[in-house]
Write an enzyme that holds these catalytic residues in place. Sequence first.
Site, PDB file in Angstrom:
ATOM      1  N   ASP A  77     -16.298  28.725  72.153  1.00 54.15           N
ATOM      2  CA  ASP A  77     -17.673  28.396  71.782  1.00 54.15           C
ATOM      3  C   ASP A  77     -17.946  26.906  71.937  1.00 54.15           C
ATOM      4  O   ASP A  77     -17.159  26.062  71.495  1.00 54.15           O
ATOM      5  CB  ASP A  77     -17.908  28.825  70.331  1.00 54.15           C
ATOM      6  CG  ASP A  77     -19.365  29.120  70.055  1.00 54.15           C
ATOM      7  OD1 ASP A  77     -20.017  29.726  70.913  1.00 54.15           O
ATOM      8  OD2 ASP A  77     -19.842  28.753  68.967  1.00 54.15           O
ATOM      9  N   ASP A  78     -19.060  26.580  72.562  1.00 59.84           N
ATOM     10  CA  ASP A  78     -19.509  25.189  72.686  1.00 59.84           C
ATOM     11  C   ASP A  78     -18.474  24.289  73.361  1.00 59.84           C
ATOM     12  O   ASP A  78     -18.256  23.150  72.942  1.00 59.84           O
ATOM     13  CB  ASP A  78     -19.889  24.618  71.313  1.00 59.84           C
ATOM     14  CG  ASP A  78     -21.066  25.349  70.695  1.00 59.84           C
ATOM     15  OD1 ASP A  78     -21.940  25.786  71.461  1.00 59.84           O
ATOM     16  OD2 ASP A  78     -21.114  25.503  69.469  1.00 59.84           O
ATOM     17  N   CYS A 115     -26.511  31.144  73.672  1.00 67.74           N
ATOM     18  CA  CYS A 115     -25.348  31.897  73.203  1.00 67.74           C
ATOM     19  C   CYS A 115     -25.467  33.401  73.425  1.00 67.74           C
ATOM     20  O   CYS A 115     -24.745  33.986  74.226  1.00 67.74           O
ATOM     21  CB  CYS A 115     -25.130  31.604  71.724  1.00 67.74           C
ATOM     22  SG  CYS A 115     -23.720  32.472  71.016  1.00 67.74           S
ATOM     23  N   LYS A 173     -16.373  35.944  67.163  1.00 64.40           N
ATOM     24  CA  LYS A 173     -17.822  35.843  67.051  1.00 64.40           C
ATOM     25  C   LYS A 173     -18.539  36.964  67.785  1.00 64.40           C
ATOM     26  O   LYS A 173     -18.264  37.240  68.939  1.00 64.40           O
ATOM     27  CB  LYS A 173     -18.273  34.495  67.611  1.00 64.40           C
ATOM     28  CG  LYS A 173     -19.784  34.270  67.601  1.00 64.40           C
ATOM     29  CD  LYS A 173     -20.111  32.872  68.099  1.00 64.40           C
ATOM     30  CE  LYS A 173     -21.604  32.640  68.193  1.00 64.40           C
ATOM     31  NZ  LYS A 173     -21.922  31.252  68.627  1.00 64.40           N
ATOM     32  N   HIS A 175     -22.491  37.690  68.455  1.00 67.38           N
ATOM     33  CA  HIS A 175     -23.855  37.188  68.308  1.00 67.38           C
ATOM     34  C   HIS A 175     -24.819  38.051  69.116  1.00 67.38           C
ATOM     35  O   HIS A 175     -25.768  37.544  69.707  1.00 67.38           O
ATOM     36  CB  HIS A 175     -23.928  35.728  68.770  1.00 67.38           C
ATOM     37  CG  HIS A 175     -25.144  35.007  68.285  1.00 67.38           C
ATOM     38  ND1 HIS A 175     -25.506  33.761  68.756  1.00 67.38           N
ATOM     39  CD2 HIS A 175     -26.098  35.336  67.364  1.00 67.38           C
ATOM     40  CE1 HIS A 175     -26.605  33.359  68.165  1.00 67.38           C
ATOM     41  NE2 HIS A 175     -26.983  34.302  67.308  1.00 67.38           N
TER      42      HIS A 175
END
Length: 270
Positions: A77-78, A115, A173, A175
Amino acid sequence: MANPSVEPDGQRAGSEGRGAPGASERATVWRDILPMPDVKHVGLTTYDAKDPDTTYPPIVALHPPGGAPNVLIVLLDDVGFGASSAFGGPCNTPTAERLAAGGLKLNRFHTTALCSPTRQAMLTGRNHHSVGMGGVTEMATSAPGYSSIRPKDKAPIAETLMLNGYSTAQFGKCHEVPVWEVSPVGPFTQWPTGSGFEYFYGFIGGEANQYYPGLYEGTAPVQRPKTPEEGYTLTEDLADRAITWVRQQKALMPDKPFFMYWAPGAGSPR
Protein backbone atom coordinates in the site's frame (compact mmCIF):
# COMPACT_ATOMS: atom_id res chain seq x y z
CA MET A 1 -16.59 -17.17 -24.87
CA ALA A 2 -13.99 -18.37 -27.29
CA ASN A 3 -14.51 -21.84 -28.70
CA PRO A 4 -12.66 -24.40 -26.55
CA SER A 5 -10.21 -26.83 -28.04
CA VAL A 6 -11.43 -30.39 -28.58
CA GLU A 7 -9.36 -33.41 -27.69
CA PRO A 8 -9.49 -36.73 -29.58
CA ASP A 9 -12.03 -38.33 -27.22
CA GLY A 10 -14.42 -35.44 -27.70
CA GLN A 11 -13.87 -33.73 -24.34
CA ARG A 12 -12.75 -30.17 -24.02
CA ALA A 13 -9.20 -29.40 -23.02
CA GLY A 14 -8.63 -29.32 -19.29
CA SER A 15 -11.81 -31.19 -18.34
CA GLU A 16 -10.09 -33.85 -16.28
CA GLY A 17 -10.53 -34.12 -12.54
CA ARG A 18 -14.24 -34.47 -11.86
CA GLY A 19 -17.02 -36.98 -12.39
CA ALA A 20 -16.96 -40.56 -13.58
CA PRO A 21 -13.89 -41.93 -15.34
CA GLY A 22 -15.68 -42.89 -18.56
CA ALA A 23 -14.93 -40.66 -21.56
CA SER A 24 -18.61 -40.41 -22.44
CA GLU A 25 -19.38 -38.87 -19.05
CA ARG A 26 -16.19 -36.80 -18.82
CA ALA A 27 -17.08 -35.23 -22.15
CA THR A 28 -19.78 -33.19 -20.39
CA VAL A 29 -17.39 -31.62 -17.86
CA TRP A 30 -16.05 -28.40 -19.37
CA ARG A 31 -14.01 -25.74 -17.61
CA ASP A 32 -15.62 -22.92 -19.57
CA ILE A 33 -18.79 -23.41 -17.49
CA LEU A 34 -18.41 -22.40 -13.83
CA PRO A 35 -19.43 -23.82 -11.46
CA MET A 36 -18.82 -27.00 -13.43
CA PRO A 37 -22.06 -28.91 -13.90
CA ASP A 38 -22.33 -32.16 -11.95
CA VAL A 39 -22.02 -35.32 -14.02
CA LYS A 40 -25.27 -37.26 -13.81
CA HIS A 41 -25.00 -41.00 -13.30
CA VAL A 42 -26.87 -42.88 -16.00
CA GLY A 43 -27.24 -46.61 -15.41
CA LEU A 44 -28.68 -49.24 -13.15
CA THR A 45 -29.38 -48.19 -9.56
CA THR A 46 -29.85 -51.09 -7.15
CA TYR A 47 -30.25 -51.38 -3.42
CA ASP A 48 -29.07 -54.95 -2.90
CA ALA A 49 -25.54 -55.28 -1.58
CA LYS A 50 -25.42 -58.81 -3.00
CA ASP A 51 -26.28 -57.67 -6.53
CA PRO A 52 -23.09 -57.91 -8.68
CA ASP A 53 -24.27 -54.90 -10.71
CA THR A 54 -24.33 -52.64 -7.65
CA THR A 55 -21.40 -50.45 -8.68
CA TYR A 56 -21.25 -46.71 -9.14
CA PRO A 57 -18.71 -44.24 -10.49
CA PRO A 58 -16.18 -43.17 -7.85
CA ILE A 59 -16.27 -39.75 -6.25
CA VAL A 60 -13.38 -37.81 -7.77
CA ALA A 61 -12.08 -34.58 -6.24
CA LEU A 62 -11.89 -31.48 -8.40
CA HIS A 63 -8.34 -30.60 -9.44
CA PRO A 64 -6.88 -27.89 -11.67
CA PRO A 65 -5.22 -28.97 -14.92
CA GLY A 66 -1.86 -30.70 -14.52
CA GLY A 67 1.04 -28.39 -13.72
CA ALA A 68 -1.14 -25.58 -12.35
CA PRO A 69 1.18 -23.31 -10.30
CA ASN A 70 0.81 -21.73 -6.90
CA VAL A 71 -0.02 -18.03 -7.27
CA LEU A 72 0.99 -15.35 -4.75
CA ILE A 73 0.11 -11.67 -5.20
CA VAL A 74 1.76 -9.21 -2.80
CA LEU A 75 0.32 -5.70 -3.02
CA LEU A 76 2.07 -3.02 -0.96
CA ASP A 77 0.00 0.00 0.00
CA ASP A 78 1.19 3.50 -0.90
CA VAL A 79 4.53 2.37 -2.32
CA GLY A 80 5.49 3.98 -5.60
CA PHE A 81 6.53 1.92 -8.60
CA GLY A 82 10.07 3.29 -8.51
CA ALA A 83 10.56 2.88 -4.75
CA SER A 84 11.79 -0.73 -4.72
CA SER A 85 15.45 -1.52 -5.31
CA ALA A 86 14.20 -4.33 -7.58
CA PHE A 87 13.22 -1.56 -10.00
CA GLY A 88 16.13 0.76 -9.26
CA GLY A 89 14.60 2.58 -6.30
CA PRO A 90 16.11 3.61 -2.95
CA CYS A 91 14.17 1.12 -0.74
CA ASN A 92 16.22 -2.01 -0.09
CA THR A 93 14.09 -5.02 -1.09
CA PRO A 94 16.51 -7.97 -1.36
CA THR A 95 13.77 -10.62 -1.45
CA ALA A 96 12.05 -8.86 -4.33
CA GLU A 97 15.40 -8.60 -6.08
CA ARG A 98 15.99 -12.35 -5.73
CA LEU A 99 12.53 -13.13 -7.08
CA ALA A 100 12.98 -10.73 -9.98
CA ALA A 101 16.36 -12.22 -10.84
CA GLY A 102 14.75 -15.63 -11.32
CA GLY A 103 11.67 -14.45 -13.19
CA LEU A 104 10.22 -11.52 -15.08
CA LYS A 105 9.91 -7.84 -14.21
CA LEU A 106 6.85 -6.21 -15.71
CA ASN A 107 6.77 -2.43 -15.81
CA ARG A 108 3.39 -1.61 -17.37
CA PHE A 109 1.03 -2.34 -14.48
CA HIS A 110 -2.14 -0.29 -14.93
CA THR A 111 -3.07 1.83 -11.95
CA THR A 112 -6.09 4.11 -11.68
CA ALA A 113 -4.24 6.32 -9.14
CA LEU A 114 -6.93 5.39 -6.59
CA CYS A 115 -7.07 2.52 -4.11
CA SER A 116 -10.37 0.69 -4.58
CA PRO A 117 -10.48 0.95 -8.40
CA THR A 118 -6.92 -0.32 -8.87
CA ARG A 119 -7.50 -3.25 -6.52
CA GLN A 120 -10.82 -4.25 -8.06
CA ALA A 121 -9.39 -3.99 -11.57
CA MET A 122 -6.52 -6.29 -10.56
CA LEU A 123 -8.74 -8.76 -8.71
CA THR A 124 -11.15 -9.09 -11.64
CA GLY A 125 -8.86 -8.44 -14.61
CA ARG A 126 -11.32 -5.84 -15.90
CA ASN A 127 -11.66 -2.10 -16.36
CA HIS A 128 -12.54 -0.56 -13.00
CA HIS A 129 -15.69 1.18 -14.30
CA SER A 130 -17.01 -2.11 -15.70
CA VAL A 131 -16.92 -3.58 -12.19
CA GLY A 132 -18.58 -0.55 -10.58
CA MET A 133 -15.46 0.92 -9.00
CA GLY A 134 -14.97 4.30 -10.64
CA GLY A 135 -13.88 5.74 -7.27
CA VAL A 136 -13.10 4.57 -3.76
CA THR A 137 -15.98 2.89 -1.98
CA GLU A 138 -16.51 5.83 0.39
CA MET A 139 -17.39 8.02 -2.63
CA ALA A 140 -19.87 5.62 -4.23
CA THR A 141 -22.99 6.92 -5.96
CA SER A 142 -25.75 5.23 -7.94
CA ALA A 143 -24.21 6.42 -11.22
CA PRO A 144 -23.26 3.56 -13.57
CA GLY A 145 -19.66 2.52 -12.98
CA TYR A 146 -19.47 4.33 -9.64
CA SER A 147 -21.71 2.26 -7.34
CA SER A 148 -18.85 0.16 -5.84
CA ILE A 149 -21.06 -2.88 -6.50
CA ARG A 150 -19.44 -5.61 -8.62
CA PRO A 151 -21.91 -6.86 -11.25
CA LYS A 152 -22.95 -10.48 -10.95
CA ASP A 153 -21.60 -11.28 -14.42
CA LYS A 154 -18.05 -10.12 -13.55
CA ALA A 155 -16.36 -12.96 -11.67
CA PRO A 156 -13.21 -12.24 -9.61
CA ILE A 157 -10.07 -14.19 -10.49
CA ALA A 158 -10.11 -15.86 -7.06
CA GLU A 159 -13.57 -17.30 -7.73
CA THR A 160 -12.50 -18.65 -11.13
CA LEU A 161 -9.48 -20.37 -9.60
CA MET A 162 -11.45 -21.69 -6.61
CA LEU A 163 -14.05 -23.23 -8.92
CA ASN A 164 -11.19 -24.87 -10.81
CA GLY A 165 -9.87 -26.59 -7.69
CA TYR A 166 -7.49 -24.05 -6.10
CA SER A 167 -7.25 -23.24 -2.40
CA THR A 168 -7.73 -19.47 -2.05
CA ALA A 169 -6.99 -17.00 0.74
CA GLN A 170 -6.72 -13.24 1.22
CA PHE A 171 -4.77 -11.50 3.97
CA GLY A 172 -4.74 -7.82 4.80
CA LYS A 173 -6.56 -4.89 3.30
CA CYS A 174 -9.90 -5.21 1.53
CA HIS A 175 -11.13 -1.90 0.15
CA GLU A 176 -13.70 -3.25 -2.29
CA VAL A 177 -16.74 -3.63 -0.02
CA PRO A 178 -19.50 -0.97 -0.27
CA VAL A 179 -19.41 1.09 2.90
CA TRP A 180 -23.05 0.29 3.76
CA GLU A 181 -22.14 -3.42 3.78
CA VAL A 182 -19.19 -3.08 6.18
CA SER A 183 -20.68 -4.54 9.34
CA PRO A 184 -20.95 -7.93 11.05
CA VAL A 185 -24.39 -8.42 9.42
CA GLY A 186 -23.24 -7.95 5.81
CA PRO A 187 -24.44 -8.75 3.25
CA PHE A 188 -21.17 -10.54 2.54
CA THR A 189 -21.37 -11.16 -1.21
CA GLN A 190 -18.61 -8.62 -1.88
CA TRP A 191 -16.42 -9.47 1.08
CA PRO A 192 -13.41 -11.66 0.29
CA THR A 193 -15.24 -14.85 1.30
CA GLY A 194 -18.02 -13.88 -1.10
CA SER A 195 -15.55 -13.08 -3.87
CA GLY A 196 -13.81 -16.41 -4.32
CA PHE A 197 -11.55 -16.47 -1.26
CA GLU A 198 -12.18 -19.43 1.01
CA TYR A 199 -10.29 -17.78 3.89
CA PHE A 200 -9.82 -14.14 4.87
CA TYR A 201 -7.90 -12.48 7.68
CA GLY A 202 -7.52 -8.73 7.65
CA PHE A 203 -9.47 -5.49 7.72
CA ILE A 204 -12.28 -4.01 5.64
CA GLY A 205 -11.95 -0.44 4.44
CA GLY A 206 -9.34 2.02 3.30
CA GLU A 207 -7.18 2.16 6.40
CA ALA A 208 -6.42 0.54 9.74
CA ASN A 209 -4.39 1.28 12.84
CA GLN A 210 -1.22 -0.77 12.50
CA TYR A 211 -1.15 -1.51 16.25
CA TYR A 212 -4.87 -1.58 17.11
CA PRO A 213 -6.55 -2.77 13.90
CA GLY A 214 -10.17 -3.78 13.54
CA LEU A 215 -9.71 -7.35 12.31
CA TYR A 216 -12.00 -9.90 10.73
CA GLU A 217 -11.48 -13.61 10.23
CA GLY A 218 -13.86 -14.58 7.48
CA THR A 219 -16.80 -12.31 8.33
CA ALA A 220 -16.46 -12.42 12.13
CA PRO A 221 -14.71 -9.67 14.13
CA VAL A 222 -11.67 -10.98 16.04
CA GLN A 223 -9.15 -9.58 18.52
CA ARG A 224 -5.46 -9.21 17.70
CA PRO A 225 -3.36 -12.02 19.21
CA LYS A 226 -1.25 -9.73 21.43
CA THR A 227 -0.76 -6.09 22.40
CA PRO A 228 1.65 -3.55 20.93
CA GLU A 229 3.57 -3.69 24.21
CA GLU A 230 4.10 -7.39 23.51
CA GLY A 231 5.45 -6.55 20.06
CA TYR A 232 2.31 -6.60 17.92
CA THR A 233 2.28 -5.02 14.46
CA LEU A 234 -0.34 -5.71 11.83
CA THR A 235 1.97 -6.58 8.94
CA GLU A 236 3.86 -9.15 11.00
CA ASP A 237 0.54 -10.64 12.12
CA LEU A 238 -0.60 -10.93 8.49
CA ALA A 239 2.67 -12.60 7.53
CA ASP A 240 2.41 -15.13 10.36
CA ARG A 241 -1.18 -15.97 9.42
CA ALA A 242 -0.26 -16.40 5.76
CA ILE A 243 2.68 -18.69 6.57
CA THR A 244 0.47 -20.83 8.83
CA TRP A 245 -2.19 -21.10 6.12
CA VAL A 246 0.31 -22.23 3.49
CA ARG A 247 1.82 -24.81 5.86
CA GLN A 248 -1.63 -26.22 6.55
CA GLN A 249 -2.43 -26.41 2.85
CA LYS A 250 0.78 -28.20 1.98
CA ALA A 251 0.63 -30.53 4.98
CA LEU A 252 -2.92 -31.69 4.28
CA MET A 253 -3.13 -31.44 0.47
CA PRO A 254 0.39 -31.02 -0.93
CA ASP A 255 -0.72 -31.56 -4.53
CA LYS A 256 -3.40 -28.85 -4.45
CA PRO A 257 -2.18 -25.44 -5.69
CA PHE A 258 -3.10 -22.24 -3.88
CA PHE A 259 -3.89 -18.65 -4.78
CA MET A 260 -2.96 -16.14 -2.09
CA TYR A 261 -3.54 -12.38 -2.15
CA TRP A 262 -1.46 -10.67 0.54
CA ALA A 263 -2.11 -6.95 0.88
CA PRO A 264 -0.82 -5.25 4.05
CA GLY A 265 -1.97 -1.79 5.04
CA ALA A 266 1.59 -0.44 5.23
CA GLY A 267 4.82 -0.72 3.30
CA SER A 268 6.82 -2.35 6.10
CA PRO A 269 6.11 -4.13 9.40
CA ARG A 270 7.46 -1.34 11.57
